[in-house]
Design a protein around this motif. Structure first.
Motif, mmCIF file in Angstrom:
data_model
loop_
_atom_site.group_PDB
_atom_site.id
_atom_site.type_symbol
_atom_site.label_atom_id
_atom_site.label_comp_id
_atom_site.label_asym_id
_atom_site.label_seq_id
_atom_site.Cartn_x
_atom_site.Cartn_y
_atom_site.Cartn_z
ATOM 1 N N THR A 53 0.850 -1.196 0.000
ATOM 2 C CA THR A 53 0.000 0.000 0.000
ATOM 3 C C THR A 53 0.885 1.246 0.000
ATOM 4 O O THR A 53 1.749 1.417 0.861
ATOM 5 N N LYS A 56 -3.188 5.866 1.218
ATOM 6 C CA LYS A 56 -4.434 5.498 1.879
ATOM 7 C C LYS A 56 -5.411 6.657 1.824
ATOM 8 O O LYS A 56 -5.016 7.833 1.875
ATOM 9 N N GLN A 63 -5.351 9.444 4.793
ATOM 10 C CA GLN A 63 -4.177 10.325 4.837
ATOM 11 C C GLN A 63 -3.932 11.049 3.514
ATOM 12 O O GLN A 63 -3.507 12.217 3.499
ATOM 13 N N ASP A 64 -4.174 10.378 2.387
ATOM 14 C CA ASP A 64 -3.735 10.897 1.098
ATOM 15 C C ASP A 64 -4.873 11.313 0.165
ATOM 16 O O ASP A 64 -4.632 11.929 -0.869
ATOM 17 N N TYR A 77 -6.527 5.870 -2.735
ATOM 18 C CA TYR A 77 -5.962 4.563 -2.388
ATOM 19 C C TYR A 77 -5.124 4.077 -3.555
ATOM 20 O O TYR A 77 -5.572 4.080 -4.703
ATOM 21 N N ARG A 92 -1.854 1.041 -4.586
ATOM 22 C CA ARG A 92 -0.905 -0.009 -4.226
ATOM 23 C C ARG A 92 0.150 -0.151 -5.312
ATOM 24 O O ARG A 92 -0.098 0.135 -6.479
#
Length: 238
Positions: free
Chosen positions: A37, A40, A43-44, A47, A49
């Motif tokens: 990851t 996220k 926080q960001d 999403y 990966r």
């Protein structure tokens, strides 16, 4: 000149590719499959990966340079070559008794007696029943005490017959190799890829396809000089 137009009609679309995760069967020596990851949502704001896997992991297509030093990479396959008719030869009854079984010319002729001559540019898909073993690595590779794998595939004679006499576009199978597991010469891979045709391995849902009439759409990652690529294979069923 106006290019020729092709019409494809279908009633269903079927995935022929397995879902990729870190627990799928891996050929001995292949790199592990990893997901990390990177971003996220909390926080960001999104999403994301990173993933890592070998070019011949999961449902995949092999490229000529994986078996021939002068062969092209997967990025050189034309888009036209990745939309092809598919026919299915079902050998499940035989492989249930003999896991080392290799498709013969007689099997091909028996199929043709029932369904008609295989059309040029078709990809011949071999339904061995191995897709049901996918989530059990021991059963899927079926190794003996010496570590030799036992799963079915195409014989060299049948492969040469299909290439020379039927001008097929390639072959595919629901095992981890178009060559039988105990054959480490990779004869079928070598024969098909010498002519820059198609080799598909680790297919699934072949039991949902008719013997003939399907159109395959093979999605690849255009990896520069790639020896192959994980493949998203879709079957358009009439």
């Amino acid at each position: 000149m106006i290019p020729s137009q092709h019409t494809i009609t279908y009633s269903r679309v079927i995935h022929l590719s397995h879902v990729i995760d870190s627990n799928i069967p891996q050929w001995p020596g292949d790199p592990s499959i990893e997901f990390t990851t990177i971003a996220k949502l909390p926080q960001d704001g999104y999403y994301l990966r990173r993933f890592s896997l070998g070019e011949h992991s999961a449902t995949h297509i092999n490229a000529p340079n994986s078996f021939h030093s002068s062969g092209v990479g997967i990025d050189q396959y034309s888009p036209q070559s990745l939309v092809v008719p598919g026919i299915v030869i079902d050998i499940r009854e035989t492989t249930a008794i003999n896991p080392d079984y290799a498709l013969t010319i007689a099997d091909v002729l028996a199929w043709e007696e029932q369904y008609g001559t295989i059309s040029p540019r078709s990809v011949v898909l071999l339904n061995t029943g191995w897709q049901s073993k996918w989530w059990d690595e021991n059963a899927f590779f079926n190794r003996d005490a010496q570590g030799i794998m036992h799963f079915p595939g195409f014989s060299g004679d049948a492969t040469r017959f299909l290439l020379d006499e039927r001008q097929i576009a390639g072959v595919g199978i629901d095992t981890h190799g178009v060559d039988p597991g105990k054959d480490n010469s990779f004869a079928t891979n070598s024969l098909v890829l010498e002519e820059a045709r198609i080799v598909l391995e680790n297919l699934t849902n072949l039991d949902q396809l008719p013997a003939k009439g399907t159109t395959l759409i093979i999605g690849i990652l255009r990896l520069r000089d790639g020896s192959g690529s994980p493949a998203a294979v879709l079957a358009l069923v009439p």
